[in-house]
Design a protein around this motif. Structure first.
Motif, mmCIF file in Angstrom:
data_model
loop_
_atom_site.group_PDB
_atom_site.id
_atom_site.type_symbol
_atom_site.label_atom_id
_atom_site.label_comp_id
_atom_site.label_asym_id
_atom_site.label_seq_id
_atom_site.Cartn_x
_atom_site.Cartn_y
_atom_site.Cartn_z
ATOM 1 N N GLY A 20 0.809 -1.314 0.093
ATOM 2 C CA GLY A 20 0.111 0.196 -0.223
ATOM 3 C C GLY A 20 0.770 1.190 0.080
ATOM 4 N N TYR A 22 2.717 2.453 -2.397
ATOM 5 C CA TYR A 22 2.750 3.013 -3.520
ATOM 6 C C TYR A 22 1.652 4.032 -3.618
ATOM 7 N N SER A 23 0.815 3.873 -3.300
ATOM 8 C CA SER A 23 -0.433 4.928 -3.417
ATOM 9 C C SER A 23 -0.157 6.100 -2.263
ATOM 10 N N ILE A 24 0.109 5.704 -1.267
ATOM 11 C CA ILE A 24 0.509 6.915 -0.183
ATOM 12 C C ILE A 24 1.775 7.846 -0.642
ATOM 13 N N LEU A 26 2.637 8.135 -3.631
ATOM 14 C CA LEU A 26 2.431 8.945 -4.796
ATOM 15 C C LEU A 26 1.498 10.050 -4.479
ATOM 16 N N ALA A 27 0.424 10.005 -3.628
ATOM 17 C CA ALA A 27 -0.320 11.083 -3.092
ATOM 18 C C ALA A 27 0.572 12.303 -2.562
#
Length: 65
Positions: A20, A22-24, A26-27
């Motif tokens: 998880g 990656y999304s953190i 990226l944000a």
């Protein structure tokens, strides 16, 4: 036996958390980029650190698996 089960559970939990990341990251990088484009110079540091942290987390993920 119990120790092995606990270690196996912690390992699988760590892999789930690292998946998880990656999304953190990226944000955080996108928000930092928006701040940098808006004139806040420290936003560039957020982008750089987010990428570095993501790479380190992926290296840890390879070691754990």
């Amino acid at each position: 036996m119990i120790k092995e089960k606990i270690l196996e559970g912690l390992q699988s939990l760590g892999v789930i958390i690292l998946d998880g990341s990656y999304s953190i990251c990226l944000a955080v990088a996108m928000v930092g980029l928006i701040f940098y484009m808006a004139g806040y110079k420290k936003g560039a540091k957020a982008v750089t650190l987010s990428i570095i942290i993501f790479v380190l987390l992926q290296a840890i993920k390879v070691v754990i698996k």
